[in-house]
Design an enzyme around this catalytic site. Structure first.
Site, PDB file in Angstrom:
ATOM      1  N   GLU A  47       0.826  -1.213   0.000  1.00 39.28           N
ATOM      2  CA  GLU A  47       0.000   0.000   0.000  1.00 39.28           C
ATOM      3  C   GLU A  47       0.860   1.264   0.000  1.00 39.28           C
ATOM      4  O   GLU A  47       0.584   2.217  -0.736  1.00 39.28           O
ATOM      5  CB  GLU A  47      -0.928   0.013   1.222  1.00 39.28           C
ATOM      6  CG  GLU A  47      -1.983  -1.070   1.242  1.00 39.28           C
ATOM      7  CD  GLU A  47      -2.929  -1.011   0.062  1.00 39.28           C
ATOM      8  OE1 GLU A  47      -3.098   0.063  -0.533  1.00 39.28           O
ATOM      9  OE2 GLU A  47      -3.495  -2.064  -0.272  1.00 39.28           O
ATOM     10  N   ASN A  51       1.058   3.922  -3.084  1.00 37.54           N
ATOM     11  CA  ASN A  51       0.761   5.349  -2.892  1.00 37.54           C
ATOM     12  C   ASN A  51       1.829   6.227  -3.536  1.00 37.54           C
ATOM     13  O   ASN A  51       1.516   7.261  -4.135  1.00 37.54           O
ATOM     14  CB  ASN A  51       0.667   5.682  -1.393  1.00 37.54           C
ATOM     15  CG  ASN A  51      -0.698   5.359  -0.836  1.00 37.54           C
ATOM     16  OD1 ASN A  51      -1.658   5.158  -1.580  1.00 37.54           O
ATOM     17  ND2 ASN A  51      -0.804   5.299   0.482  1.00 37.54           N
ATOM     18  N   ARG A 104      -9.885   3.496  -7.600  1.00 37.11           N
ATOM     19  CA  ARG A 104      -9.106   3.424  -6.376  1.00 37.11           C
ATOM     20  C   ARG A 104     -10.052   3.709  -5.214  1.00 37.11           C
ATOM     21  O   ARG A 104     -10.894   4.588  -5.282  1.00 37.11           O
ATOM     22  CB  ARG A 104      -7.947   4.416  -6.397  1.00 37.11           C
ATOM     23  CG  ARG A 104      -7.020   4.234  -7.591  1.00 37.11           C
ATOM     24  CD  ARG A 104      -5.602   4.579  -7.249  1.00 37.11           C
ATOM     25  NE  ARG A 104      -5.079   3.738  -6.192  1.00 37.11           N
ATOM     26  CZ  ARG A 104      -4.601   2.501  -6.391  1.00 37.11           C
ATOM     27  NH1 ARG A 104      -4.572   1.984  -7.589  1.00 37.11           N
ATOM     28  NH2 ARG A 104      -4.155   1.798  -5.380  1.00 37.11           N
TER      29      ARG A 104
END
Lengths: 147, 115
Positions: A47, A51, A104
């Site tokens: 994650e 990002n 997303r």
């Protein structure tokens, strides 16, 4: 086991997201974590690096630096970029917040918070973002050959 | 990452294999979208039995397909999620939106097909 540190730096290519989580998981494996603990750390790293790829460098590539420290049973992972930064860190930590429209969900930081014990996000617009996340492994069970 | 699609009656079954993340989702999405363009199914079963890793990019893909099917009145079901994939699916809260069953056989039974 003595404390240990690993440092990685790579360009923010989508192909490197799997590399990053696999490399960190391999390094953490020397503490003999449980499979769920290792899966949580892999998820959190995935994650954090996603990002960077999607948000920190939206139109270009830039460096991603990961430092992983093993201190006793404590795992500390820092993911750092020199990208566009986050204007309001508190808002992006809220579940379902995203600046992207391409399917997303905006739950990356929430997932990291669920998978790790602690997360700290520091960011400056135009300077980059630094995420530090930590997790204490439950048991000291030794390395290979020990139960 | 791989995907194979087949029909079980009027339901489309998409069997995914490998890891679902920001690098692999675009190709999987394109292939599944093509199948959905070719023929609109009554519903979609996403078989995650052989998916070994999934993060929020994969969750976005699942939610996107659910919304896509819902627009045409179709249902979506998740089958076979286990380990890290199941945990992420549950942490996300998507279990409250997309029904899930333990195995593809259960999913096929639920929609009236053969296992």
């Amino acid at each position: 086991m003595a404390d240990n540190t690993m440092y990685l730096e790579f360009p923010s290519k989508v192909e490197n997201v799997a590399f990053a989580r696999t490399a960190v998981a391999a390094f953490v494996s020397q503490l003999d974590p449980t499979m769920p603990e290792l899966a949580d750390i892999s998820t959190a790293v995935s994650e954090a690096v996603t990002n960077v790829v999607v948000h920190a460098y939206p139109d270009t590539e830039g460096p991603v630096a990961i430092t992983t420290k093993l201190m006793g049973q404590q795992v500390l992972v820092e993911v750092k970029d020199n990208g566009c930064g986050i204007e309001d860190v508190d808002s992006v930590r809220r579940f379902g917040t995203t600046t992207c429209s391409q399917e997303r969900m905006g739950i990356g930081l929430s997932l990291i918070e669920s998978c790790m014990d602690h997360i700290d996000v520091q960011s400056q617009v135009g300077q980059g973002t630094r995420i530090v996340m930590s997790k204490r492994l439950e048991q000291q069970r030794g390395g290979f050959g020990n139960d | 990452m791989g995907i194979t699609v087949s029909y079980q009656g009027s339901w489309l079954v998409a069997k995914l294999t490998g890891e679902l993340d920001v690098a692999t989702v675009p190709a999987v999405r394109a292939k599944l979208e093509q199948a959905l363009v070719d023929k609109i199914p009554a519903g979609l079963i996403l078989d995650l039995t052989d998916v070994t890793f999934m993060d929020s990019s994969g969750l976005g893909f699942l939610l996107g397909r659910y919304q896509r099917l819902a627009e045409s009145g179709g249902a979506t079901m998740i089958a076979g999620a286990q380990g890290q994939v199941r945990r992420v699916f549950e942490l996300s809260g998507l279990t409250k939106i997309i029904p899930q069953v333990q195995t593809l056989a259960e999913a096929l039974k639920a929609v009236g097909g053969e296992s």
